[in-house]
Design an enzyme around this catalytic site. Sequence first.
Site, short mmCIF file in Angstrom:
data_model
loop_
_atom_site.label_atom_id
_atom_site.label_comp_id
_atom_site.label_asym_id
_atom_site.label_seq_id
_atom_site.Cartn_x
_atom_site.Cartn_y
_atom_site.Cartn_z
N ALA A 132 20.50 5.01 12.67
CA ALA A 132 19.53 4.28 13.44
C ALA A 132 20.25 2.73 13.19
O ALA A 132 20.30 1.96 14.09
CB ALA A 132 18.22 4.33 13.23
N GLU A 164 3.81 -1.29 13.80
CA GLU A 164 4.70 0.05 14.18
C GLU A 164 4.99 0.52 12.70
O GLU A 164 5.82 -0.08 11.93
CB GLU A 164 5.79 -0.10 15.03
CG GLU A 164 6.29 1.19 15.55
CD GLU A 164 7.48 0.82 16.37
OE1 GLU A 164 7.40 1.05 17.82
OE2 GLU A 164 8.57 0.39 15.98
N LYS A 193 0.80 -1.06 -0.14
CA LYS A 193 -0.07 0.03 -0.09
C LYS A 193 0.84 1.38 -0.04
O LYS A 193 0.69 2.31 -0.77
CB LYS A 193 -1.17 -0.01 1.28
CG LYS A 193 -2.05 -0.92 0.97
CD LYS A 193 -2.82 -1.04 2.17
CE LYS A 193 -4.15 -1.93 1.88
NZ LYS A 193 -5.11 -1.87 2.79
N GLU A 217 10.24 8.18 -0.01
CA GLU A 217 11.41 7.70 -0.78
C GLU A 217 11.82 6.17 -0.99
O GLU A 217 11.63 5.67 -2.07
CB GLU A 217 12.76 8.36 -0.02
CG GLU A 217 13.96 7.51 -0.56
CD GLU A 217 14.62 7.87 -1.84
OE1 GLU A 217 14.09 9.21 -2.34
OE2 GLU A 217 15.46 7.28 -2.38
P1 0O2 Z 1 13.83 -3.99 16.10
O1 0O2 Z 1 14.91 -4.94 15.55
O2 0O2 Z 1 13.60 -2.75 15.17
O3 0O2 Z 1 12.81 -4.79 16.31
P2 0O2 Z 1 11.58 -1.24 23.44
O4 0O2 Z 1 11.50 -2.14 22.53
O5 0O2 Z 1 11.03 -1.28 24.65
O6 0O2 Z 1 13.04 -0.61 23.34
P3 0O2 Z 1 9.06 0.21 22.99
O7 0O2 Z 1 8.82 1.34 24.15
O8 0O2 Z 1 8.19 -1.07 22.89
O9 0O2 Z 1 10.86 0.20 22.92
O10 0O2 Z 1 8.79 1.11 21.71
P4 0O2 Z 1 9.81 2.15 20.98
O11 0O2 Z 1 10.78 2.67 21.63
O12 0O2 Z 1 8.56 3.19 20.68
O13 0O2 Z 1 10.22 1.55 19.54
C1 0O2 Z 1 10.91 0.39 19.62
C2 0O2 Z 1 11.66 0.54 18.48
O14 0O2 Z 1 12.21 1.62 17.98
C3 0O2 Z 1 12.96 -0.39 18.21
O15 0O2 Z 1 12.70 -1.81 18.31
C4 0O2 Z 1 13.88 0.20 17.30
O16 0O2 Z 1 13.53 -0.37 15.99
C5 0O2 Z 1 13.40 1.60 17.48
N1 0O2 Z 1 14.32 2.37 18.35
C6 0O2 Z 1 14.14 2.95 19.76
N2 0O2 Z 1 15.00 3.44 20.21
C7 0O2 Z 1 16.15 3.37 19.66
C8 0O2 Z 1 17.60 3.42 19.85
O17 0O2 Z 1 17.99 4.15 20.69
N3 0O2 Z 1 18.31 2.99 18.69
C9 0O2 Z 1 17.90 2.54 17.51
N4 0O2 Z 1 18.66 2.22 16.70
N5 0O2 Z 1 16.62 2.23 17.27
C10 0O2 Z 1 15.73 2.56 18.50
P5 0O2 Z 1 13.53 -2.90 18.69
O18 0O2 Z 1 12.68 -4.00 19.29
O19 0O2 Z 1 14.73 -2.28 19.23
O20 0O2 Z 1 14.44 -3.25 17.47
#
Ligand code: 0O2
Length: 267
Positions: free
Chosen positions: A156, A144, A25, A43
Amino acid sequence: MDKEIINWKELLYPYEQTVEELMLKFNYIKKEYLRLGLYSPIESVEGRVKSAASIIEKVSRKNIQREKIEEEIEDIAGIRLICQFVEDIPKIIDIIRQRDGHDIEIVEERDYIANKKESGYRSYHIIIKYGLNTAFGYRQVLAEIQIRTLAMNFWAVTEHELNYKYSGNLPDDLKARLKACAEASFNLDKEMSTIREELMQAEKMSELKSSLVDNILENIQNLYFKLHMDEADNINRRFIDLYEDGDINKLKDFNEQLNIVAEMYRV
Ligand code: 0O2
């Protein structure tokens, strides 16, 4: 958590479908812009289903019960919308908000751009419920959507990989360097926006100039039939001088005066 009782294939299947459908989509939205010859705020589109290992890690970190996984882990289905400029982000958010109540329902928005994370992470997150039609009926699936610029994404992805390599325990000096990189990449985004703004201004000026020139030339051409040759030549010479001078305001004034003359002679 007892890993054995989870049928991962069964659990993850709807999330795979959700990611595939959402990617399709959003790619179509990009295509629509391009088809009309317009600039697309999107993009590129990426998507992934969270790995079982990463779900297990989150379940134990957040102490989530097995039956609550689908309710409490919001990012099992993840979509990433990457854009060139920071200005594209609100446009993408609007596109998503317009769909609220249709195929998606917005659950929460998290602005990690206005409120960057401690690590230096910047992105705009929208948690949605996606309406999925399966062979066995309708259901809503949490997903998400992460919206970020190319520069934010570069940072990131690199930070995420490093974190993985250091099992989440980044040495302090590396953390500090990464934070500095996050600021550098934020400044790069700001600078790119300024350049884009200047480019757009220059384009507008050049469009204005070309429409003024078209109008002036048409009037001069017609005046050659109505005025003495010398008078028309004088007007033509004045125009060439103004054109070479390059001052758009003088060209505007000249155009207005010429419109009045043209009106007098009804050319
Ligand atoms: P992946 O590999 O993408 O699944 P939490 O999972 O507890 O840290 P929460 O509160 O559930 O976080 O959700 P949040 O913080 O809104 O979003 C989490 C996702 O945002 C992460 O998923 C990352 O993809 C990204 N993210 C958040 N903080 C950071 C950061 O400091 N550095 C980077 N590189 N990415 C971030 P996952 O599960 O960590 O990873």
